[in-house]
Design a protein around this motif. Structure first.
Motif, PDB file in Angstrom:
ATOM      1  N   SER A 150      46.625   9.045 -27.164  1.00 12.85           N
ATOM      2  CA  SER A 150      46.815   9.125 -28.607  1.00 12.85           C
ATOM      3  C   SER A 150      45.630   9.839 -29.237  1.00 12.85           C
ATOM      4  N   PRO A 151      45.796  10.518 -30.346  1.00 15.75           N
ATOM      5  CA  PRO A 151      47.032  10.593 -31.149  1.00 15.75           C
ATOM      6  C   PRO A 151      48.000  11.704 -30.735  1.00 15.75           C
ATOM      7  N   LEU A 152      47.688  12.489 -29.698  1.00 18.35           N
ATOM      8  CA  LEU A 152      48.542  13.614 -29.317  1.00 18.35           C
ATOM      9  C   LEU A 152      49.771  13.158 -28.546  1.00 18.35           C
ATOM     10  N   CYS A 153      49.575  12.327 -27.513  1.00 18.69           N
ATOM     11  CA  CYS A 153      50.678  11.759 -26.737  1.00 18.69           C
ATOM     12  C   CYS A 153      51.611  12.831 -26.165  1.00 18.69           C
ATOM     13  N   TRP A 154      51.046  13.856 -25.587  1.00 17.12           N
ATOM     14  CA  TRP A 154      51.864  14.934 -25.038  1.00 17.12           C
ATOM     15  C   TRP A 154      52.584  14.489 -23.773  1.00 17.12           C
ATOM     16  N   GLY A 155      53.785  15.050 -23.566  1.00 18.33           N
ATOM     17  CA  GLY A 155      54.498  14.869 -22.315  1.00 18.33           C
ATOM     18  C   GLY A 155      54.161  15.987 -21.346  1.00 18.33           C
ATOM     19  N   SER A 156      54.796  15.947 -20.177  1.00 21.90           N
ATOM     20  CA  SER A 156      54.467  16.917 -19.131  1.00 21.90           C
ATOM     21  C   SER A 156      54.774  18.359 -19.535  1.00 21.90           C
ATOM     22  N   GLU A 157      55.825  18.553 -20.348  1.00 23.93           N
ATOM     23  CA  GLU A 157      56.191  19.917 -20.734  1.00 23.93           C
ATOM     24  C   GLU A 157      55.140  20.524 -21.654  1.00 23.93           C
ATOM     25  N   LEU A 158      54.704  19.758 -22.663  1.00 24.84           N
ATOM     26  CA  LEU A 158      53.669  20.251 -23.571  1.00 24.84           C
ATOM     27  C   LEU A 158      52.347  20.464 -22.832  1.00 24.84           C
ATOM     28  N   ILE A 159      52.050  19.580 -21.884  1.00 24.51           N
ATOM     29  CA  ILE A 159      50.831  19.744 -21.088  1.00 24.51           C
ATOM     30  C   ILE A 159      50.895  21.061 -20.310  1.00 24.51           C
ATOM     31  N   GLY A 160      52.078  21.373 -19.790  1.00 24.20           N
ATOM     32  CA  GLY A 160      52.256  22.640 -19.085  1.00 24.20           C
ATOM     33  C   GLY A 160      52.034  23.832 -19.995  1.00 24.20           C
ATOM     34  N   TYR A 161      52.560  23.762 -21.237  1.00 26.04           N
ATOM     35  CA  TYR A 161      52.354  24.863 -22.180  1.00 26.04           C
ATOM     36  C   TYR A 161      50.877  24.984 -22.566  1.00 26.04           C
ATOM     37  N   GLY A 162      50.220  23.843 -22.727  1.00 27.46           N
ATOM     38  CA  GLY A 162      48.802  23.871 -23.069  1.00 27.46           C
ATOM     39  C   GLY A 162      47.972  24.506 -21.966  1.00 27.46           C
ATOM     40  N   SER A 163      48.266  24.119 -20.727  1.00 33.55           N
ATOM     41  CA  SER A 163      47.547  24.697 -19.600  1.00 33.55           C
ATOM     42  C   SER A 163      47.854  26.185 -19.458  1.00 33.55           C
ATOM     43  N   ALA A 164      49.096  26.569 -19.765  1.00 32.53           N
ATOM     44  CA  ALA A 164      49.460  27.988 -19.724  1.00 32.53           C
ATOM     45  C   ALA A 164      48.690  28.776 -20.784  1.00 32.53           C
ATOM     46  N   ALA A 165      48.543  28.180 -21.975  1.00 33.58           N
ATOM     47  CA  ALA A 165      47.779  28.845 -23.039  1.00 33.58           C
ATOM     48  C   ALA A 165      46.328  29.041 -22.617  1.00 33.58           C
ATOM     49  N   LEU A 166      45.754  28.059 -21.927  1.00 33.54           N
ATOM     50  CA  LEU A 166      44.384  28.185 -21.445  1.00 33.54           C
ATOM     51  C   LEU A 166      44.270  29.318 -20.432  1.00 33.54           C
ATOM     52  N   HIS A 167      45.216  29.395 -19.508  1.00 36.11           N
ATOM     53  CA  HIS A 167      45.152  30.421 -18.477  1.00 36.11           C
ATOM     54  C   HIS A 167      45.529  31.801 -19.012  1.00 36.11           C
ATOM     55  N   LEU A 168      46.279  31.852 -20.109  1.00 34.38           N
ATOM     56  CA  LEU A 168      46.602  33.140 -20.722  1.00 34.38           C
ATOM     57  C   LEU A 168      45.336  33.853 -21.191  1.00 34.38           C
TER      58      LEU A 168
END
Length: 464
Positions: free
Chosen positions: A318-336
Motif C-alpha cells: 500500500s498505497p499502490l497495491c499493484w498486481g502482477s500485470e502493472l508490475i510487469g508494465y512498471g519493470s518494462a518502463a524501467l528497461h525502456l
C-alpha cells in the motif's frame, strides 16, 4: 612462408590503419599460441548472449519476489490477493511480510554474490590467455542449474532456504556478472577507441530491450498461469545462451593452451593493474583516474542495483497495491530507459563530450528517484520511470573511459575487476537498500530512493 613469431591482434581487426592516436598499443602473443579466427567476426557477436541472459534475469527476478510474497502470505494466513488489507497502510501483518521478503531477498542474493566475488576476478584475468568463450558458456549453464533448483523448490514446496543452494551454484560458476564482463571485454577486443562508447552502449541497450520484453511477458504470464510455468522459459533462454555461445561466438584472443585456471597469477594481474595503473600508465594521475572512475562506477551501479531490488516491493504494498500485470508494465518502463539512453547517447555524443553525457545521465537518475520518494499513486510512479529516460547513459561512458586507460592485453583483467566491482555493487546495494527499506517504512516509505539520489552527487562531482 613461415608464420611470424608474433601475431598483432588489432592488425587483424582494424587493418593497416593501426598506429593512429585513437587506437591502443599493439598486443602480441607467442607463436605457440593458437591464432584466433578473426575472419569469422560478424556485426552481431555477443549481443544475443547478453540478450538471452538478461531476459532470463529480468523474467525471474519479479517472479521470485512475488513468489516469496505469496508463500509467506499463505504461511501467515494473510489474504494473498492483498486487496482488502492493502488499503490499510497500518496493517502490521503486511509490514511483517514486506520485511520478511526483503530479508530473504538479501540472504539469498548474498549467497550468490559472495561466491561470485571470489570467482569472477581470476576468471576474467584467466580469459586474457584462455579465451572469452568459456566465460560465456559456463556461467550460462550455472544459471540454468539455478533455475532447475528453483523449479524443484516451487514444485515440491521445499523450505525457501533451498533457493540459496541455487544461487550458490550460479555464483560458483561466475553468475550473470561473469557473462556481463565477458561480453564487454569481447567488445573491447573487437572495437577501436572512437566506436567503443557506442558499441558498449549497444550492449547496455540489449540489457534494456530484453528486460522490457521479459517484464511485459512475465507480468501477463504470471497472472494467467502462476509462477512455475514462466520459469521454464527462464531455463530455456539460459540454455539457449550457452548453446549460442558454443556454436556462433568466435574467439577474440589468441588462446594459450598452457595457461592454468587455478593460478595466483590471475589475481596478481589485477593487483598490478590497479597498483601501477597498467602498462599504459603515464604516472600517478593515470592511476588515480583508474581508481576514481572505478569508484564512480561502484556508486552508480550500487544505486541501480539497490533501487531495482525494492521497486517491486514498493509497488506491491500500500498505497499502490499493484498486481502482477502493472508490475510487469512498471519493470518494462524501467528497461525502456536502456533504449532511450542508447538513442540519447548517440545524439548527445555528436555535440557533447562523453563526460557531459554521463552527467546528463546522472541528472536523469536523480530526478526519477526524487519523484519515487513521494510517489503514492500510479501516475506518479510512471512519471518517475519517465524521468529515468537517460539514466543508463552514465555506465557505458564510465566503462569506455576505463577501457581506454589500459592496453588491449589487459582488457580481461580490467573487466574482471569491473565485474568484481559490479558484484560488490550488487551485494552492497542489495544489502543497504533492502535493510533501509523495512527500517524506514514507519516514517518515510520512499526514503531509500531519496538516499540513492543524494549519494549520486558523489560521481556527479567526480566525472569530468
Amino acid at each position: 612462408m613461415n608464420e611470424p613469431d608474433t601475431v598483432t591482434i588489432l592488425d587483424h581487426v582494424h587493418g593497416p590503419e593501426f598506429g593512429t592516436e585513437d587506437q591502443e598499443p599493439t598486443a602480441t602473443f607467442s607463436a605457440r599460441s593458437k591464432k584466433p579466427p578473426f575472419s569469422c567476426f560478424r556485426p552481431v557477436t555477443v549481443e544475443p548472449v547478453l540478450f538471452f541472459s538478461t531476459f532470463s534475469i529480468a523474467l525471474q527476478g519479479p517472479l521470485f519476489t512475488q513468489y516469496l510474497w505469496e508463500r509467506f502470505s499463505e504461511d501467515a494466513g494473510h489474504n494473498s490477493s492483498r486487496r482488502s488489507e492493502c488499503n490499510s497502510t497500518s496493517d502490521p501483518l503486511q509490514k511483517d511480510i514486506e520485511t520478511l521478503v526483503a530479508h530473504w531477498n538479501l540472504y539469498i542474493n548474498l549467497g550468490g554474490f559472495l561466491l561470485g566475488l571470489l570467482v569472477v576476478p581470476f576468471l576474467g584475468s584467466w580469459s586474457d590467455k584462455a579465451g572469452r568463450r568459456p566465460l560465456l558458456i559456463v556461467p550460462s549453464l550455472g544459471l540454468a542449474l539455478e533455475t532447475v533448483v528453483y523449479l524443484v523448490v516451487m514444485y515440491t514446496r521445499l523450505p525457501v532456504g533451498f533457493f540459496l543452494l541455487g544461487r550458490m551454484i550460479s555464483g560458483i560458476s561466475g553468475d550473470f556478472n561473469c557473462i556481463l564482463a565477458s561480453s564487454f571485454t569481447y567488445i573491447a577486443d573487437t572495437s577501436d577507441r572512437s566506436s567503443r562508447t557506442f558499441r558498449v552502449a549497444i550492449l547496455e541497450a540489449c540489457l534494456g530491450l530484453s528486460g522490457m520484453l521479459a517484464s511485459i511477458i512475465g507480468g501477463k504470464w504470471m497472472r494467467a498461469q502462476g509462477y512455475i510455468t514462466p520459469c521454464w522459459l527462464v531455463l530455456a533462454t539460459r540454455l539457449a545462451s550457452a548453446l549460442y555461445s558454443y556454436l556462433f561466438v568466435c574467439e577474440s584472443v589468441s588462446v594459450d593452451p598452457s595457461v592454468r585456471l587455478f593460478s595466483t597469477s590471475h589475481h596478481k594481474a589485477l593487483w598490478k593493474l590497479y597498483s601501477t595503473g597498467g602498462s599504459q600508465s603515464t604516472g600517478t594521475v593515470h592511476k588515480y583516474k583508474l581508481w576514481l572512475y572505478t569508484c564512480c562506477f561502484f556508486v552508480v551501479v550500487g544505486v541501480h542495483s539497490g533501487c531495482r531490488g525494492i521497486f517491486v516491493l514498493f509497488e506491491l504494498s500500500s498505497p499502490l497495491c499493484w498486481g502482477s500485470e502493472l508490475i510487469g508494465y512498471g519493470s518494462a518502463a524501467l528497461h525502456l530507459a536502456y533504449l532511450s539512453s542508447l538513442l540519447g547517447l548517440k545524439v548527445m555524443t555528436r555535440c557533447l563530450e562523453d563526460s557531459w553525457v554521463a552527467l546528463v545521465g546522472l541528472l536523469s537518475n536523480m530526478a526519477g528517484l526524487l519523484v519515487f520518494t513521494a510517489a503514492n499513486t500510479t501516475p506518479l510512479v510512471f512519471t518517475g520511470y519517465g524521468l529515468l529516460l537517460f539514466f543508463m547513459t552514465t555506465t557505458p561512458v564510465i566503462r569506455s573511459k576505463l577501457s581506454k586507460l589500459v592496453a588491449p592485453s589487459e582488457q580481461g583483467a580490467l573487466f574482471a575487476s569491473i565485474a568484481c566491482v559490479e558484484t560488490l555493487c550488487s551485494l552492497v546495494g542489495s544489502s543497504v537498500f533492502n535493510a533501509i527499506y523495512p527500517a524506514t517504512l514507519h516514517f518515510m516509505k520512499g526514503f531509500p530512493f531519496l538516499f540513492g539520489a543524494i549519494i549520486l552527487l558523489i560521481p556527479f562531482g567526480v566525472i569530468r
